[in-house]
Design a protein around this motif. Structure first.
Motif, mmCIF file in Angstrom:
data_model
loop_
_atom_site.group_PDB
_atom_site.id
_atom_site.type_symbol
_atom_site.label_atom_id
_atom_site.label_comp_id
_atom_site.label_asym_id
_atom_site.label_seq_id
_atom_site.Cartn_x
_atom_site.Cartn_y
_atom_site.Cartn_z
ATOM 1 N N LEU A 82 40.808 40.984 43.364
ATOM 2 C CA LEU A 82 41.795 39.851 43.810
ATOM 3 C C LEU A 82 42.375 40.186 44.806
ATOM 4 C CD1 LEU A 82 43.689 41.558 39.924
ATOM 5 C CD2 LEU A 82 42.302 39.080 40.414
ATOM 6 N N LYS A 83 42.486 40.942 45.258
ATOM 7 C CA LYS A 83 43.019 41.004 47.478
ATOM 8 C C LYS A 83 41.439 40.190 47.926
ATOM 9 C CE LYS A 83 44.916 45.870 47.271
ATOM 10 N NZ LYS A 83 44.702 46.572 47.791
ATOM 11 N N LEU A 84 40.582 39.630 48.069
ATOM 12 C CA LEU A 84 39.592 39.063 48.760
ATOM 13 C C LEU A 84 40.670 37.954 48.449
ATOM 14 C CD1 LEU A 84 36.067 39.974 47.989
ATOM 15 C CD2 LEU A 84 37.621 40.021 50.203
ATOM 16 N N VAL A 85 40.863 37.853 46.845
ATOM 17 C CA VAL A 85 41.215 35.767 47.344
ATOM 18 C C VAL A 85 42.467 35.842 47.593
ATOM 19 C CG1 VAL A 85 41.978 34.135 44.801
ATOM 20 C CG2 VAL A 85 39.930 35.869 44.679
ATOM 21 N N LEU A 86 43.317 37.245 47.096
ATOM 22 C CA LEU A 86 45.353 37.028 47.583
ATOM 23 C C LEU A 86 44.571 36.750 49.717
ATOM 24 C CD1 LEU A 86 48.061 37.141 47.058
ATOM 25 C CD2 LEU A 86 47.332 39.240 47.646
ATOM 26 N N ALA A 87 43.814 37.226 50.275
ATOM 27 C CA ALA A 87 43.753 37.276 51.574
ATOM 28 C C ALA A 87 43.142 35.618 51.664
ATOM 29 C CB ALA A 87 42.460 38.279 52.080
ATOM 30 N N ALA A 134 45.137 33.552 43.191
ATOM 31 C CA ALA A 134 45.377 32.732 43.892
ATOM 32 C C ALA A 134 46.556 31.894 43.898
ATOM 33 C CB ALA A 134 44.136 31.781 42.829
ATOM 34 N N GLU A 135 47.277 31.655 43.044
ATOM 35 C CA GLU A 135 49.088 31.182 43.300
ATOM 36 C C GLU A 135 49.632 31.454 43.863
ATOM 37 O OE1 GLU A 135 51.915 29.612 39.870
ATOM 38 O OE2 GLU A 135 51.084 31.333 38.943
ATOM 39 N N VAL A 136 49.878 33.143 43.997
ATOM 40 C CA VAL A 136 50.177 33.481 45.212
ATOM 41 C C VAL A 136 49.619 33.847 46.520
ATOM 42 C CG1 VAL A 136 50.954 36.547 45.946
ATOM 43 C CG2 VAL A 136 51.197 35.978 43.159
ATOM 44 N N GLY A 137 48.617 33.315 46.860
ATOM 45 C CA GLY A 137 47.844 33.362 48.551
ATOM 46 C C GLY A 137 48.164 31.817 48.463
ATOM 47 N N LEU A 138 48.689 31.058 47.986
ATOM 48 C CA LEU A 138 48.463 29.612 48.203
ATOM 49 C C LEU A 138 50.059 29.262 47.998
ATOM 50 C CD1 LEU A 138 45.749 28.328 45.901
ATOM 51 C CD2 LEU A 138 45.351 28.822 48.883
ATOM 52 N N PHE A 170 50.895 38.657 41.817
ATOM 53 C CA PHE A 170 49.905 39.014 41.282
ATOM 54 C C PHE A 170 49.911 40.476 40.684
ATOM 55 C CE2 PHE A 170 47.075 42.107 44.409
ATOM 56 C CZ PHE A 170 46.521 40.637 44.305
ATOM 57 N N PRO A 171 48.508 40.195 40.807
ATOM 58 C CA PRO A 171 48.447 42.154 39.440
ATOM 59 C C PRO A 171 47.839 43.135 40.474
ATOM 60 C CG PRO A 171 47.473 39.512 38.628
ATOM 61 C CD PRO A 171 47.555 39.379 40.032
ATOM 62 N N GLY A 172 48.749 43.517 40.603
ATOM 63 C CA GLY A 172 48.776 44.802 42.199
ATOM 64 C C GLY A 172 47.628 46.276 40.826
ATOM 65 N N PRO A 173 47.678 47.122 41.150
ATOM 66 C CA PRO A 173 46.770 47.932 40.618
ATOM 67 C C PRO A 173 47.386 48.129 39.225
ATOM 68 C CG PRO A 173 46.576 48.580 43.044
ATOM 69 C CD PRO A 173 47.719 47.596 42.441
ATOM 70 N N HIS A 174 48.777 49.236 39.492
ATOM 71 C CA HIS A 174 49.162 49.452 38.828
ATOM 72 C C HIS A 174 49.320 48.634 36.617
ATOM 73 C CE1 HIS A 174 51.455 51.585 36.087
ATOM 74 N NE2 HIS A 174 52.786 51.343 35.577
ATOM 75 N N ALA A 175 50.115 47.476 37.242
ATOM 76 C CA ALA A 175 50.067 46.184 36.478
ATOM 77 C C ALA A 175 48.661 45.599 36.050
ATOM 78 C CB ALA A 175 50.383 45.136 36.691
ATOM 79 N N LEU A 176 47.975 45.417 36.660
ATOM 80 C CA LEU A 176 46.550 45.179 36.114
ATOM 81 C C LEU A 176 45.475 46.663 35.525
ATOM 82 C CD1 LEU A 176 44.352 43.499 36.302
ATOM 83 C CD2 LEU A 176 43.137 44.637 38.481
ATOM 84 N N GLY A 177 46.293 47.792 35.428
ATOM 85 C CA GLY A 177 45.524 48.464 35.330
ATOM 86 C C GLY A 177 45.815 48.862 33.467
ATOM 87 N N ASP A 178 47.437 48.199 33.855
ATOM 88 C CA ASP A 178 47.591 48.360 31.729
ATOM 89 C C ASP A 178 47.111 46.597 31.248
ATOM 90 O OD1 ASP A 178 49.401 50.523 32.687
ATOM 91 O OD2 ASP A 178 50.982 49.102 33.260
#
Length: 200
Positions: free
Chosen positions: A178-183, A66-70, A135-143
């Motif tokens: 997370l992509k939904l929230v970002l969008a 949300a922070e990145v999206g806003l 934004f927690p992308g797939p790689h960072a989020l996976g970790d």
């Protein structure tokens, strides 16, 4: 998206927060169910621990998205982000309040501080590992979800946390949320169709 109309601003905050909250709680339930189903009645399994850890993880990750999206809405973003970060506490307050009313047990209010301290420790762990402004992308989020899986798994499981995370397929639905929230944050309206797919 910007507007000087206070009613429009309040509507934006309310709708976005509601959307992100529904998604957070729904995903938390899905992940919690998947983990508990995979564990079964194994010794050391703790449903309450799984639920609390999962909600703290997803609430924090949602707040970061949300922070990145806003980013273009600095006047509204802090209220939304703080509300999302506080979801574990809000949810627990609701559950305790419901039990106090339904069971007529006012003494449950004494449990509130103990629960808050426990949740604060868990939230601090995830806010440290999911830094603000990113934004927690797939790689960072996976970790980070590998760390979460280690925290919610009872000892002596045959698989590593990474193996369990992969076998249960829990990263992809979390990234989708997370992509939904970002969008939604970037577009100013609920993402429909390919809106979220075109996000990062």
């Amino acid at each position: 998206m910007s507007s000087d109309d206070p009613d429009v601003a309040l509507d934006r905050v309310a709708r976005f927060t509601s959307f992100a909250t529904v998604g957070t709680l729904g995903l938390t339930q899905d992940l919690t169910h998947a983990v508990l189903e995979s564990i079964g009645d194994m010794e050391g399994a703790d449903p309450e621990l799984v639920a609390e850890e999962t909600l703290c993880l997803i609430a924090t990750a949602t707040a970061r998205a949300a922070e990145v999206g806003l980013e273009e809405e600095p006047d509204r973003a802090p209220t939304i982000i703080d509300t999302l970060l506080d979801l574990p506490f809000t949810y627990r307050n609701y559950l305790l309040g419901k039990a106090m009313v339904a069971e007529e047990r006012p003494e449950l209010s004494e449990v509130a501080e103990e629960v808050r301290a426990r949740l604060e420790e868990k939230r601090a762990f995830y806010t440290t590992h999911l830094p603000d402004g990113q934004f927690p992308g797939p790689h960072a989020l996976g970790d980070k979800m590998e760390l979460w899986m280690g925290r919610v798994s009872p000892p002596k499981l045959p698989e590593t946390p990474q193996e369990r995370l992969d076998s249960l397929g829990l990263v992809d639905p979390t990234v989708a949320h997370l992509k939904l929230v970002l969008a939604y944050g970037r577009r100013g309206v609920p993402p429909l169709g390919s809106a979220a797919e075109s996000s990062e």
